[in-house]
Design a protein around this motif. Structure first.
Motif, PDB file in Angstrom:
ATOM      1  N   HIS A 144      -1.180  -5.751  -1.738  1.00 22.81           N
ATOM      2  CA  HIS A 144      -1.055  -5.600  -3.084  1.00 22.81           C
ATOM      3  C   HIS A 144      -2.117  -4.549  -3.392  1.00 22.81           C
ATOM      4  N   THR A 145      -1.829  -3.425  -4.247  1.00 23.64           N
ATOM      5  CA  THR A 145      -2.496  -2.133  -4.367  1.00 23.64           C
ATOM      6  C   THR A 145      -2.238  -1.475  -5.567  1.00 23.64           C
ATOM      7  N   ASN A 146      -3.084  -0.849  -6.212  1.00 25.37           N
ATOM      8  CA  ASN A 146      -2.791   0.094  -7.082  1.00 25.37           C
ATOM      9  C   ASN A 146      -2.020   1.211  -6.764  1.00 25.37           C
ATOM     10  N   GLY A 147      -2.152   1.380  -5.432  1.00 30.23           N
ATOM     11  CA  GLY A 147      -1.749   2.773  -4.674  1.00 30.23           C
ATOM     12  C   GLY A 147      -2.259   4.439  -5.206  1.00 30.23           C
ATOM     13  N   SER A 148      -3.123   4.284  -5.493  1.00 29.03           N
ATOM     14  CA  SER A 148      -3.593   5.559  -6.200  1.00 29.03           C
ATOM     15  C   SER A 148      -4.918   6.192  -5.362  1.00 29.03           C
ATOM     16  N   ALA A 149      -4.700   5.973  -4.026  1.00 23.76           N
ATOM     17  CA  ALA A 149      -5.785   6.511  -3.214  1.00 23.76           C
ATOM     18  C   ALA A 149      -5.048   6.858  -1.858  1.00 23.76           C
ATOM     19  N   ARG A 150      -5.702   7.680  -1.129  1.00 23.46           N
ATOM     20  CA  ARG A 150      -5.213   8.127   0.324  1.00 23.46           C
ATOM     21  C   ARG A 150      -4.309   9.203   0.245  1.00 23.46           C
ATOM     22  N   SER A 151      -3.927   9.700   1.368  1.00 24.82           N
ATOM     23  CA  SER A 151      -3.195  10.942   1.415  1.00 24.82           C
ATOM     24  C   SER A 151      -1.807  10.492   1.688  1.00 24.82           C
TER      25      SER A 151
END
Length: 283
Positions: A96-103
């Protein structure tokens, strides 16, 4: 009896760090400064392997990377942890993540490291013009970019939409967007935060929530908390005492506890008073 041989799922918070500042999240103060009671910590890969040993992996059917305070993708070892689970068990993985990081490349690697049975739930509360109104510090376009890369690399993505007044009109459009992008599920729920509810204690005092009411009767004696070696009990008690004093001072400023007593004034009268509105903002 819930014993080890009945264990099915483990939810694990591998970090309590997060780049977002959602207003009602307990990791910060109303979307501002970080909660001073929160001691930041990240699991290492070795720690994960120690806790999730072969015996545990054999017993467990699902490992759910989902934090109360942190986002799992902030932990630098998440991909290696997923690969370890994949290589040593048949357990499914949920993230479960906000998904607003990493490449983009990172998200492709994550898709490869996950077992066949997996899902990654992206928190997307609206579309480009509404998503960040609550998910402060995140970018709708970045999340869509990352989710798309994950999906194209074979990842199973779910869209999680929390309904607020400011985004509920976009529910159908978001569902269509999810379908167009290849999300395999679209889930939504109504927000219970910023709720229109109140708490009345045994004496009839109105409070915005039971947490604020608890400050009226709490005994902040450091000797009662010293057994908790994971936290600095003296600092926590000191901060809690400051909050308690602030609540008491505010109530006394507006006439004492009797000013919040529904037996005397009634609910409607109390909720129309300045003291109530100020307490609401302290919630």
């Amino acid at each position: 009896m819930f014993s080890f041989n009945k264990l099915y799922q483990i939810q694990v918070e591998i970090t309590n760090r997060c780049q977002a500042s959602c207003p009602m999240c307990l990791r910060n103060i109303h979307g501002g400064i970080e909660n001073p009671l929160l001691k930041l910590n990240d699991w290492t890969l070795e720690q994960f392997k120690t806790i999730f040993n072969k015996e545990v992996l054999t017993q467990t059917k699902n490992i759910n990377f989902c934090g109360d305070f942190g986002d799992p993708i902030i932990n630098l070892d998440l991909i290696d942890m997923c690969q370890y689970v994949k290589d040593n068990s048949v357990a499914s993985i949920s993230i479960h993540t906000n998904g607003s990081a990493r490449s983009i490349d990172w998200w492709k690697q994550l898709a490869s490291a996950l077992p066949a049975e997996h899902n990654v739930e992206f928190a997307l509360d609206g579309l480009a013009d509404t998503h960040s109104l609550y998910r402060v510090g995140t970018s709708y376009n970045t999340i869509i970019r990352n989710a798309s890369a994950f999906i194209q690399a074979g990842g199973n993505a779910h869209w999680m939409f929390i309904k607020f007044k400011h985004n509920e009109h976009q529910l159908d459009a978001a569902r269509q967007q999810a379908s167009d992008l290849g999300f395999t599920a679209f889930n939504f729920k109504s927000s219970k935060r910023f709720g229109k509810q109140l708490y009345i204690d045994a004496h009839g005092h109105l409070m915005p929530c039971c947490l604020i009411a608890s400050f009226l009767y709490a005994n902040y004696d450091t000797t009662l908390h010293s057994k908790y070696d994971l936290i600095d009990s003296t600092s926590i008690v000191s901060i809690a005492k400051e909050v308690q004093d602030e609540v008491y001072n505010l109530i006394n400023e507006f006439g004492g506890l009797d000013s919040l007593n529904a037996n005397i004034h009634g609910i409607k009268h109390i909720m129309d008073q300045p003291v109530w509105q100020t307490l609401i903002h302290k919630k």
